[in-house]
Write an enzyme that holds these catalytic residues in place. Structure first.
Site, mmCIF file in Angstrom:
data_model
loop_
_atom_site.group_PDB
_atom_site.id
_atom_site.type_symbol
_atom_site.label_atom_id
_atom_site.label_comp_id
_atom_site.label_asym_id
_atom_site.label_seq_id
_atom_site.Cartn_x
_atom_site.Cartn_y
_atom_site.Cartn_z
ATOM 1 N N CYS A 55 52.547 40.714 31.438
ATOM 2 C CA CYS A 55 51.173 40.285 31.729
ATOM 3 C C CYS A 55 50.170 41.184 31.018
ATOM 4 O O CYS A 55 49.187 40.706 30.443
ATOM 5 C CB CYS A 55 50.929 40.292 33.232
ATOM 6 S SG CYS A 55 49.243 39.830 33.695
ATOM 7 N N CYS B 212 52.524 39.665 41.114
ATOM 8 C CA CYS B 212 51.268 39.019 41.514
ATOM 9 C C CYS B 212 51.447 37.574 41.938
ATOM 10 O O CYS B 212 50.838 37.127 42.907
ATOM 11 C CB CYS B 212 50.243 39.128 40.384
ATOM 12 S SG CYS B 212 50.797 38.426 38.815
#
Length: 372
Positions: free
Chosen positions: A107, A205
């Site tokens: 990410c 996440c």
């Protein structure tokens, strides 16, 4: 609080506002230093928009409240398609192949310091971007830029940022990297920011607070198989190798085995061909220990990397103590790493990140383990 003399008047910084305390304080500190600060909130996941596990709406609300308090603009951008293509599909492919990936690293590479930086450049005309990461940058007299560990050793996030180039580091500011976490919360409280006591986000996440097996099972079919000892005795069953990682102790469902000692059971290996999970007793079981590893998909912050045969430090997982090691290049894309002392639970698919003192040099993906 001691005021900071503004030194960067006119330079525009786009701060990645997550709705957490670290990005909140980063924005405040940069304003104090004289930067022209604006916030940018990223929406990276859409699968759970109407789900109890999705915190995005609450995070956006908190980010907006902080920006209102500081008197700065907050922009929003949707990177869900980029995230799915470049992070989530990689995550699934690695688990399907029996490895244990780290999506946070991907990410940072593909979203926070690539898509975000491009958007900040092209749409918002930024001079710099900033994130609430606990790392530091050092600008050297020869024009090079290095990434250093954060001052707070317990919060240092350089492990997750090793894929950055020195050009990306040079375009990025990391204000909280110079502080301890408790200092960040104190600043937020003093400034009346609502995030001052907000709980830190943990885990992956897009999974949030739900159970990992429940989440992964919605995307990858279960593949049950046997649990065996290193000697080949079948002592249980598993629902899928993807749900287990080397060194795992909890969730094996084999406690209280007859004819075994009282030492806890650990995952010590995976036999991908037979779909068998191999477990042993004790956290230092011989099958759990590695004397070295091979590392591929190398990335060096300065593009050149350490010299062949050098003796430096490596981390094979986040918050691990530095492991002294010696590096040998087998080719330009692969390293053979030999540890000074055997290391437990080195896991293929995870990242190995190398350090020279405070400097994060870069790293790669753990491929094969060296045992004995």
């Amino acid at each position: 609080m001691t005021s900071i003399e503004p030194t960067h008047t006119g330079k525009k910084v786009i701060v990645g506002m997550s709705g957490g305390v670290d990005s909140s304080v980063s924005a405040y500190l940069l304003m104090q230093q004289g930067y022209q600060v604006e916030g940018l909130f990223m929406k990276n996941w859409e699968e759970d928009d109407n789900n109890e596990y999705c915190a995005a709406a609450e995070d956006l609300k908190d980010a907006q409240a902080v920006c209102d308090k500081l008197g700065i603009k907050l922009h929003t951008v949707n990177f869900a398609a980029e995230y799915w293509d470049n992070v989530f599909e990689y995550f699934l492919a690695e688990y399907k192949a029996g490895r244990t990936p780290n999506p946070d690293i991907m990410c940072n590479k593909e979203i926070k310091f690539k898509a975000f930086l491009e958007f900040a450049d092209e749409i918002l005309d930024a001079d710099y971007i900033a994130m609430g990461h606990y790392v530091r940058r050092r600008d050297n007299s020869d024009g090079s830029t290095q990434m250093l560990r954060g001052v707070d050793g317990n919060k240092d996030q350089s492990y997750f940022l090793y894929t950055l180039s020195h050009e990306q580091v040079a375009r990025s500011l990391f204000p909280v990297g110079e502080l301890e976490k408790h200092e960040v919360r104190e600043i937020a409280k003093e400034m009346g920011l609502i995030t001052h006591d907000k709980k830190d986000s943990t885990g992956i996440c897009f999974i949030g607070e739900r159970k990992f097996t429940e989440f992964l099972g919605t995307y990858l079919p279960a593949q049950p198989g046997n649990i065996e000892t290193p000697e080949g005795e079948v002592i249980g069953t598993h629902q899928g190798l993807m749900y287990h990682t080397l060194g795992q102790r909890k969730g094996l469902g084999i406690g209280g085995m007859k004819n075994s000692n009282d030492d806890p059971w650990y995952v010590v290996d995976k036999d991908l061909e037979r779909n068998v999970l191999i477990v042993g007793q004790g956290g230092h079981h011989p099958r759990l220990m590695s004397t070295g590893m091979t590392v591929n998909q190398l990335h060096w912050v300065d593009r050149t990397g350490p010299v062949d045969g050098c003796h430096i430090a490596v981390k094979t997982r986040y918050r691990q103590q530095d492991v002294p090691c010696t590096l040998t290049y087998t080719d330009e894309h692969t390293l053979r790493v030999v540890f000074d002392e055997p290391v437990a639970a080195v896991t293929p698919g995870q990242s190995a990140v190398f350090y020279d003192g405070e400097v994060c040099l870069g790293g790669g993906i753990i491929d094969q383990l060296i045992r004995g």
